[in-house]
Scaffold this motif. Sequence first.
Motif, PDB file in Angstrom:
ATOM      1  N   THR A 192      -2.018  -9.289   4.685  1.00 29.92           N
ATOM      2  CA  THR A 192      -2.606  -7.984   4.990  1.00 29.92           C
ATOM      3  C   THR A 192      -1.549  -6.884   4.940  1.00 29.92           C
ATOM      4  OG1 THR A 192      -4.319  -8.978   6.382  1.00 29.92           O
ATOM      5  CG2 THR A 192      -3.833  -6.650   6.748  1.00 29.92           C
ATOM      6  N   VAL A 193      -0.379  -7.144   5.543  1.00 31.40           N
ATOM      7  CA  VAL A 193       0.701  -6.157   5.523  1.00 31.40           C
ATOM      8  C   VAL A 193       1.131  -5.869   4.091  1.00 31.40           C
ATOM      9  CG1 VAL A 193       3.062  -5.654   6.250  1.00 31.40           C
ATOM     10  CG2 VAL A 193       1.501  -6.838   7.807  1.00 31.40           C
ATOM     11  N   GLY A 194       1.347  -6.932   3.304  1.00 31.88           N
ATOM     12  CA  GLY A 194       1.772  -6.755   1.921  1.00 31.88           C
ATOM     13  C   GLY A 194       0.762  -5.985   1.092  1.00 31.88           C
ATOM     14  N   LYS A 195      -0.526  -6.273   1.320  1.00 36.58           N
ATOM     15  CA  LYS A 195      -1.591  -5.614   0.551  1.00 36.58           C
ATOM     16  C   LYS A 195      -1.584  -4.114   0.772  1.00 36.58           C
ATOM     17  CE  LYS A 195      -6.634  -5.179   0.401  1.00 36.58           C
ATOM     18  NZ  LYS A 195      -7.924  -5.701   0.930  1.00 36.58           N
ATOM     19  N   TRP A 196      -1.559  -3.656   2.043  1.00 35.04           N
ATOM     20  CA  TRP A 196      -1.669  -2.224   2.298  1.00 35.04           C
ATOM     21  C   TRP A 196      -0.353  -1.500   2.069  1.00 35.04           C
ATOM     22  CZ3 TRP A 196      -6.262  -0.721   1.802  1.00 35.04           C
ATOM     23  CH2 TRP A 196      -7.327  -1.546   2.179  1.00 35.04           C
ATOM     24  N   ARG A 197       0.739  -2.195   2.203  1.00 28.88           N
ATOM     25  CA  ARG A 197       2.026  -1.585   1.840  1.00 28.88           C
ATOM     26  C   ARG A 197       2.047  -1.284   0.346  1.00 28.88           C
ATOM     27  NH1 ARG A 197       7.756  -2.989   3.968  1.00 28.88           N
ATOM     28  NH2 ARG A 197       9.069  -1.790   2.547  1.00 28.88           N
ATOM     29  N   GLU A 250      10.797  -1.561   9.127  1.00 26.52           N
ATOM     30  CA  GLU A 250      10.452  -2.908   9.571  1.00 26.52           C
ATOM     31  C   GLU A 250      10.061  -3.776   8.376  1.00 26.52           C
ATOM     32  OE1 GLU A 250       7.857  -3.366  12.937  1.00 26.52           O
ATOM     33  OE2 GLU A 250       8.245  -1.314  13.614  1.00 26.52           O
ATOM     34  N   THR A 251      10.412  -5.049   8.432  1.00 23.96           N
ATOM     35  CA  THR A 251      10.013  -5.974   7.381  1.00 23.96           C
ATOM     36  C   THR A 251       8.537  -6.331   7.542  1.00 23.96           C
ATOM     37  OG1 THR A 251      10.545  -7.952   8.680  1.00 23.96           O
ATOM     38  CG2 THR A 251      12.337  -6.957   7.389  1.00 23.96           C
ATOM     39  N   ASN A 252       7.971  -6.896   6.463  1.00 22.22           N
ATOM     40  CA  ASN A 252       6.566  -7.304   6.533  1.00 22.22           C
ATOM     41  C   ASN A 252       6.331  -8.311   7.648  1.00 22.22           C
ATOM     42  OD1 ASN A 252       6.345  -5.683   4.335  1.00 22.22           O
ATOM     43  ND2 ASN A 252       5.389  -7.185   2.997  1.00 22.22           N
ATOM     44  N   THR A 253       7.291  -9.206   7.848  1.00 24.32           N
ATOM     45  CA  THR A 253       7.151 -10.226   8.890  1.00 24.32           C
ATOM     46  C   THR A 253       7.145  -9.584  10.274  1.00 24.32           C
ATOM     47  OG1 THR A 253       8.296 -11.856   7.503  1.00 24.32           O
ATOM     48  CG2 THR A 253       8.162 -12.319   9.862  1.00 24.32           C
ATOM     49  N   GLU A 254       8.025  -8.616  10.496  1.00 29.83           N
ATOM     50  CA  GLU A 254       8.081  -7.931  11.793  1.00 29.83           C
ATOM     51  C   GLU A 254       6.791  -7.157  12.063  1.00 29.83           C
ATOM     52  OE1 GLU A 254      12.932  -7.144  11.974  1.00 29.83           O
ATOM     53  OE2 GLU A 254      11.584  -5.630  11.139  1.00 29.83           O
ATOM     54  N   VAL A 255       6.294  -6.479  11.034  1.00 32.43           N
ATOM     55  CA  VAL A 255       5.043  -5.719  11.187  1.00 32.43           C
ATOM     56  C   VAL A 255       3.885  -6.670  11.470  1.00 32.43           C
ATOM     57  CG1 VAL A 255       3.412  -4.164  10.061  1.00 32.43           C
ATOM     58  CG2 VAL A 255       5.873  -3.873   9.697  1.00 32.43           C
ATOM     59  N   SER A 256       3.884  -7.807  10.761  1.00 28.79           N
ATOM     60  CA  SER A 256       2.812  -8.793  10.936  1.00 28.79           C
ATOM     61  C   SER A 256       2.758  -9.295  12.373  1.00 28.79           C
ATOM     62  CB  SER A 256       3.023  -9.959   9.973  1.00 28.79           C
ATOM     63  OG  SER A 256       2.152 -11.026  10.271  1.00 28.79           O
ATOM     64  N   LYS A 257       3.910  -9.607  12.952  1.00 27.81           N
ATOM     65  CA  LYS A 257       3.948 -10.132  14.317  1.00 27.81           C
ATOM     66  C   LYS A 257       3.575  -9.067  15.340  1.00 27.81           C
ATOM     67  CE  LYS A 257       7.386 -13.768  13.467  1.00 27.81           C
ATOM     68  NZ  LYS A 257       8.752 -14.239  13.782  1.00 27.81           N
ATOM     69  N   ARG A 258       4.067  -7.844  15.144  1.00 23.70           N
ATOM     70  CA  ARG A 258       3.826  -6.793  16.136  1.00 23.70           C
ATOM     71  C   ARG A 258       2.373  -6.333  16.145  1.00 23.70           C
ATOM     72  NH1 ARG A 258       4.424  -1.254  16.426  1.00 23.70           N
ATOM     73  NH2 ARG A 258       5.355  -1.035  14.369  1.00 23.70           N
ATOM     74  N   LEU A 259       1.768  -6.222  14.977  1.00 26.06           N
ATOM     75  CA  LEU A 259       0.379  -5.754  14.890  1.00 26.06           C
ATOM     76  C   LEU A 259      -0.625  -6.901  14.861  1.00 26.06           C
ATOM     77  CD1 LEU A 259       0.719  -2.793  12.357  1.00 26.06           C
ATOM     78  CD2 LEU A 259       0.778  -2.745  14.845  1.00 26.06           C
TER      79      LEU A 259
END
Length: 362
Positions: free
Chosen positions: A62-67, A47-56
């Motif tokens: 935040t997604v970019g930082k922990w990835r 999943e892309t960062n954008t997809e993860v951001s929307k789903r969670l």
Amino acid sequence: MSAGRPLRQLVLTVEENNRLVEWTRRRTTAQALALRARIVLACAQGETNTEVSKRLRVTLRTVGKWRQRFVDRRLDGLLDGPRPGQPRKITDAKVEEVIAMTLERRPREATHWSTRLMAKAAGLNQSAIFRIWQAIGLQPHRAETFKLSTDPLFIDKVRDIVGLYLSPPTHAVVLCVDEKSQIQALDRTQPLLPMSFGIAERRSHDYVRHGTTTLFAALNLATGKVIGELHRRHRSGEFLKFLRTIDQSVPQALDIHLVMDNYGTHKSPTVKAWFARHPRFHLHFTPTSGSWLNLVERWFGLLSERQIKRGSHRSTVELEKAIRDYLAIHNENPKPFVWHKTADEIIASVGRFCARINESVH
């Protein structure tokens, strides 16, 4: 148009995947760590960062930082780093031990943990236990009650009443009807000591009873106005008198939908015969042990909180006057209660609750 910096590939080993899944499922895992584990697992699935951001429902940052933290430092990157100031004396393992003990064990000498008992069992001080519980949201000193409906028509009745609330019929009035019975006229044995600076209002613990009364009430779903009537007894005869009051209060051109429970006075032969002679009345019964579906119960709660609970009444007449005064003041500027949850949401919530009960049994 720039495509942006390409993301570094995130591939998990079997051990890393198992550990992340464990963090997301274990009840003793801190919520922050569980969220970070979900982010990494989602990124590893492509999943892309954008997809993860929307789903969670977290920010892209935040997604970019922990990835990135995971790519750089693997599992250790998801743990909180050292903070400035004095180093922590309580390790993550110790915090996890306290949480696990709180959730999974009981003290030998009590039914629930206190900070003192847990401090003794875990080898920490009470302040540390309090901070851990507060951070995780654990409250062992609190206990609440619940009651599930066993009505075989529970789903049908929920859909019927909630549908009535969310989409009321046209050319009709929806009234939530019930009785608040055995309201006691209580008088304290000593005079009240009023509130003062730094001192709460005080009243004697003991009291004298001066009789009881029953309030019959019908809450108008659309306007919030309440039709109320007081009777000393609670029988089908008094309920019939109240039904006649409702019949006279509502314009004859409108149908009347009554939401009420299955109490015996609502289903006596005389009451059934009266409803048969008044076809504009349509009955909607709440499920057994489902009084929370009746909005007039919420109004009863306000009445108790604001007028009855801390009141002092030297006679039943005085109590009834206080109730009538509250009713009149409420109807000067009534505000309706707004129902938000759909029937599907309620049924799904009850289903999840039942599943939790079954899990705790097994």
